[in-house]
Enzyme design. Structure first.
Site, PDB file in Angstrom:
ATOM      1  N   CYS A  35      -6.112   2.221 -13.814  1.00  0.00           N
ATOM      2  CA  CYS A  35      -5.575   0.897 -13.447  1.00  0.00           C
ATOM      3  C   CYS A  35      -4.414   0.493 -14.338  1.00  0.00           C
ATOM      4  O   CYS A  35      -3.730  -0.487 -14.064  1.00  0.00           O
ATOM      5  CB  CYS A  35      -6.679  -0.152 -13.512  1.00  0.00           C
ATOM      6  SG  CYS A  35      -7.950   0.138 -12.292  1.00  0.00           S
ATOM      7  N   HIS A  41      -0.186   0.496  -8.875  1.00  0.00           N
ATOM      8  CA  HIS A  41      -0.990   1.053  -7.788  1.00  0.00           C
ATOM      9  C   HIS A  41      -1.370  -0.112  -6.895  1.00  0.00           C
ATOM     10  O   HIS A  41      -1.270  -1.266  -7.296  1.00  0.00           O
ATOM     11  CB  HIS A  41      -2.231   1.782  -8.320  1.00  0.00           C
ATOM     12  CG  HIS A  41      -3.197   0.864  -9.001  1.00  0.00           C
ATOM     13  ND1 HIS A  41      -3.060   0.501 -10.322  1.00  0.00           N
ATOM     14  CD2 HIS A  41      -4.284   0.206  -8.542  1.00  0.00           C
ATOM     15  CE1 HIS A  41      -4.033  -0.333 -10.653  1.00  0.00           C
ATOM     16  NE2 HIS A  41      -4.795  -0.540  -9.599  1.00  0.00           N
ATOM     17  N   HIS A  43      -3.868  -2.091  -3.726  1.00  0.00           N
ATOM     18  CA  HIS A  43      -5.197  -2.281  -3.141  1.00  0.00           C
ATOM     19  C   HIS A  43      -5.057  -2.988  -1.802  1.00  0.00           C
ATOM     20  O   HIS A  43      -4.162  -3.807  -1.604  1.00  0.00           O
ATOM     21  CB  HIS A  43      -6.083  -3.158  -4.036  1.00  0.00           C
ATOM     22  CG  HIS A  43      -6.421  -2.531  -5.340  1.00  0.00           C
ATOM     23  ND1 HIS A  43      -7.352  -1.534  -5.468  1.00  0.00           N
ATOM     24  CD2 HIS A  43      -5.953  -2.760  -6.584  1.00  0.00           C
ATOM     25  CE1 HIS A  43      -7.445  -1.180  -6.742  1.00  0.00           C
ATOM     26  NE2 HIS A  43      -6.598  -1.906  -7.441  1.00  0.00           N
ATOM     27  N   ASP A  81       0.940 -11.127  -0.355  1.00  0.00           N
ATOM     28  CA  ASP A  81       0.880  -9.973   0.543  1.00  0.00           C
ATOM     29  C   ASP A  81       2.143  -9.118   0.414  1.00  0.00           C
ATOM     30  O   ASP A  81       3.269  -9.632   0.477  1.00  0.00           O
ATOM     31  CB  ASP A  81       0.724 -10.445   1.984  1.00  0.00           C
ATOM     32  CG  ASP A  81       0.409  -9.304   2.930  1.00  0.00           C
ATOM     33  OD1 ASP A  81      -0.255  -8.332   2.509  1.00  0.00           O
ATOM     34  OD2 ASP A  81       0.819  -9.392   4.099  1.00  0.00           O
ATOM     35  N   HIS A  82       1.935  -7.818   0.214  1.00  0.00           N
ATOM     36  CA  HIS A  82       3.029  -6.858   0.012  1.00  0.00           C
ATOM     37  C   HIS A  82       3.861  -7.177  -1.228  1.00  0.00           C
ATOM     38  O   HIS A  82       5.050  -6.851  -1.283  1.00  0.00           O
ATOM     39  CB  HIS A  82       3.914  -6.752   1.251  1.00  0.00           C
ATOM     40  CG  HIS A  82       3.245  -6.024   2.378  1.00  0.00           C
ATOM     41  ND1 HIS A  82       2.169  -6.529   3.059  1.00  0.00           N
ATOM     42  CD2 HIS A  82       3.487  -4.813   2.936  1.00  0.00           C
ATOM     43  CE1 HIS A  82       1.789  -5.681   3.997  1.00  0.00           C
ATOM     44  NE2 HIS A  82       2.574  -4.620   3.934  1.00  0.00           N
ATOM     45  N   GLU A 126     -11.713  -5.838  -4.153  1.00  0.00           N
ATOM     46  CA  GLU A 126     -10.572  -5.031  -4.565  1.00  0.00           C
ATOM     47  C   GLU A 126     -10.663  -3.637  -3.943  1.00  0.00           C
ATOM     48  O   GLU A 126      -9.648  -3.047  -3.543  1.00  0.00           O
ATOM     49  CB  GLU A 126     -10.513  -4.917  -6.088  1.00  0.00           C
ATOM     50  CG  GLU A 126      -9.260  -4.243  -6.596  1.00  0.00           C
ATOM     51  CD  GLU A 126      -9.202  -4.210  -8.110  1.00  0.00           C
ATOM     52  OE1 GLU A 126      -8.463  -5.018  -8.689  1.00  0.00           O
ATOM     53  OE2 GLU A 126      -9.911  -3.381  -8.718  1.00  0.00           O
TER      54      GLU A 126
END
Ligand code: NI
Length: 137
Positions: A35, A41, A43, A81-82, A126
């Protein structure tokens, strides 16, 4: 008067890096493992928003779930979001973007906005195996 809890589920995708700048790179890697990957990264998060209240005699609803959906989209999903929690999200600035910290920030964005119902529970998934839950306090 019976009080009923209703829940709306929303989904969003976001990137993050779990990293504490006060610690060394070695300590961060040891505590956070994958992480802590420097290049982020992502999710596929799932957020369950629960509110409790009396049933409105006129509508039969505690709260119109499409209105709740729109509120959560406006207050949270549209902002995350994004996006990248470390770089793009104003309300997470200076906070390590663990699910624990994210859910507290989400609570603050919603708690005063669900009247006449009462926000009782947030659950943030998550991964399909890991989730956090917050009920205030
Ligand atoms: Ni992660």
């Amino acid at each position: 008067m019976p009080r009923v809890t209703v829940t709306r589920r929303l989904r969003f995708n976001a990137a993050h890096r779990v990293h504490n700048p006060a610690l060394s790179d070695e300590e961060n890697a040891a505590i956070f493992g994958k992480c802590n990957n420097p290049n982020w990264h992502g999710h596929n998060y799932i957020l369950d928003v629960s509110v409790e209240g009396d049933i409105d005699e006129r509508t039969g609803y505690v709260l119109d779930l499409s209105a709740l959906k729109q509120l959560v989209e406006r207050q949270i999903v549209d902002k995350v979001d994004h996006r990248n929690f470390n770089l793009d999200v104003d309300f997470m600035r200076g906070v390590i973007p663990t699910s624990e910290n994210i859910i507290i920030a989400f609570w603050r964005l919603l708690v005063d906005r669900v009247s006449p119902a009462r926000l009782t529970r947030l659950v943030l998934w998550e991964t399909e195996n890991n989730y956090v839950e917050y009920t205030g306090g």
